[in-house]
Write a protein that holds these residues in place. Structure first.
Motif: not given
Lengths: 131, 222
Positions: A103-108, B62-74, B146-155
């Motif tokens: 899940v993690i490696a695949g998503s990344l 996984a969602a957090y790691a993917v969205l970590k840099n999606a800060t939308a200027g926040g 808050g969680p509505d600020r950016s995708a990163f904060l939602s994750a």
């Protein structure tokens, strides 16, 4: 068929969290676990805040420390061991870890690939300007 | 005859688990011994549930790691997190797990008062952890993060909030166990329930190790 005296085990499996020892030995196991876990946590925080270490290696070091601490928790608190009566628990854990890894490696991997193949923002705006 | 059988069986079944004994085997959980004791089956089933719970957390990670840099200027991670709070939270949860283990040992020894005190310490430390986390969340939302600020904060709120929710459920469970020890004593079914609670609480600490490393420490590196 009478049982031989050496057959002290009354059952063939151990439950997760189960431990076949006396109370004092059990407590000392928890104390060892606590000391190891606290040491690893303290090391993690030290590694993250010090300037003494080579900076690009710090994230990998932190991940290794975290995985080590999870191992300590599994062995000393959840009592998942390599003992012969623990096979079922270890197999379930191994399968769980496989799914977690996928899940993690695949998503990344997929998301990094998508980002790399995405059209840059400037050319997108240029396209819309042409209309 | 008996000694001859034993000497033949020894190399086949060195740990005396009875798996290689065949039809004549009387060990529960194998051969003619019938099903494994309920204690084993219940804890194993709960272990499977915990692993599925960990897989759900893997998806949130996984969602957090993917969205970590999606800060939308926040705000980014370095502007938001305080290492001191996280260190205190980590210590609280670690001690709580330790107290929970001691309570389990006390219950095994049949010492009701000690088991209840251990559980009370477990729950108190858990409440302190949860209060710190709620204060942190309130501060973030107050700062407009808050969680509505950016995708990163939602994750972020999904991941850490889900762990907090698990801790809250665990606290409810700990309170129930204290009451049931008093009302029902160390009955076999209560002990099985307590073993499951123990596993649950230890697993939450494992997930917290991943959270404080991935979210807070990696997020506050210079």
């Amino acid at each position: 068929m009478s049982k031989t005296p050496i057959q002290s085990h009354s059952h063939g499996d151990a439950a997760p969290g189960d431990e076949q020892s006396d109370i004092l030995a059990g407590i000392s196991g928890y104390v060892i676990g606590l000391v190891l876990a606290a040491g690893l946590t303290a090391t993690s925080f030290w590694v993250a805040s010090t300037n003494m270490l080579w900076e690009p290696g710090v994230p990998i070091g932190l991940c290794v420390l975290a995985i080590a601490q999870m191992g300590v928790h599994l062995v000393f608190f959840l009592h998942i061991t390599t003992g012969p009566d623990n096979t079922n628990n270890v197999l379930a854990l191994a399968f769980g870890l496989l799914i977690v890894f996928l899940v993690i490696a695949g998503s990344l991997w997929i998301m990094a690939n998508l980002n790399a193949n995405m059209m840059p923002m400037e050319s997108l705006t240029n396209l819309s300007m042409q209309h | 005859m008996t000694t001859a059988t034993a000497s033949i069986q020894t190399p086949v079944d060195p740990h005396h688990l009875g798996r290689a004994g065949g039809g004549g085997d009387e060990t529960p959980g194998s051969g003619a011994g019938g099903p494994a004791p309920k204690k084993i089956v219940v804890a194993y089933g709960f272990w499977i549930f915990l692993l599925s719970d960990i897989i759900m957390f893997a998806a949130l990670f996984a969602a957090y790691a993917v969205l970590k840099n999606a800060t939308a200027g926040g705000p980014i991670t370095n502007e938001l997190f305080s290492r001191t709070t996280v260190a205190i939270e980590t210590v609280l949860l670690l001690l709580s797990t330790f107290a929970c283990g001691l309570a389990a040992k006390a219950a095994e020894a049949g010492k009701r008062r000690l088991a209840q005190i251990g559980l009370l310490v477990t729950a108190t430390l858990g409440v302190a952890f949860l209060v710190l986390e709620i204060i942190e969340f309130a501060e973030l939302i107050g700062k407009g993060a808050g969680p509505d600020r950016s995708a990163f904060l939602s994750a972020f709120f999904a991941l850490v909030g889900c762990h907090g929710l698990h801790v809250a459920v665990g606290l409810l469970w700990a309170g129930t166990m204290i009451a049931q020890f008093k009302a029902k004593g160390f009955r076999a079914d209560i002990m099985r329930r307590f073993a499951c609670f123990n596993l649950f609480w230890h697993a939450l600490d494992i997930i917290w190790v991943a959270i404080f490393t991935v979210v807070y420490l990696l997020g506050t590196l210079p």
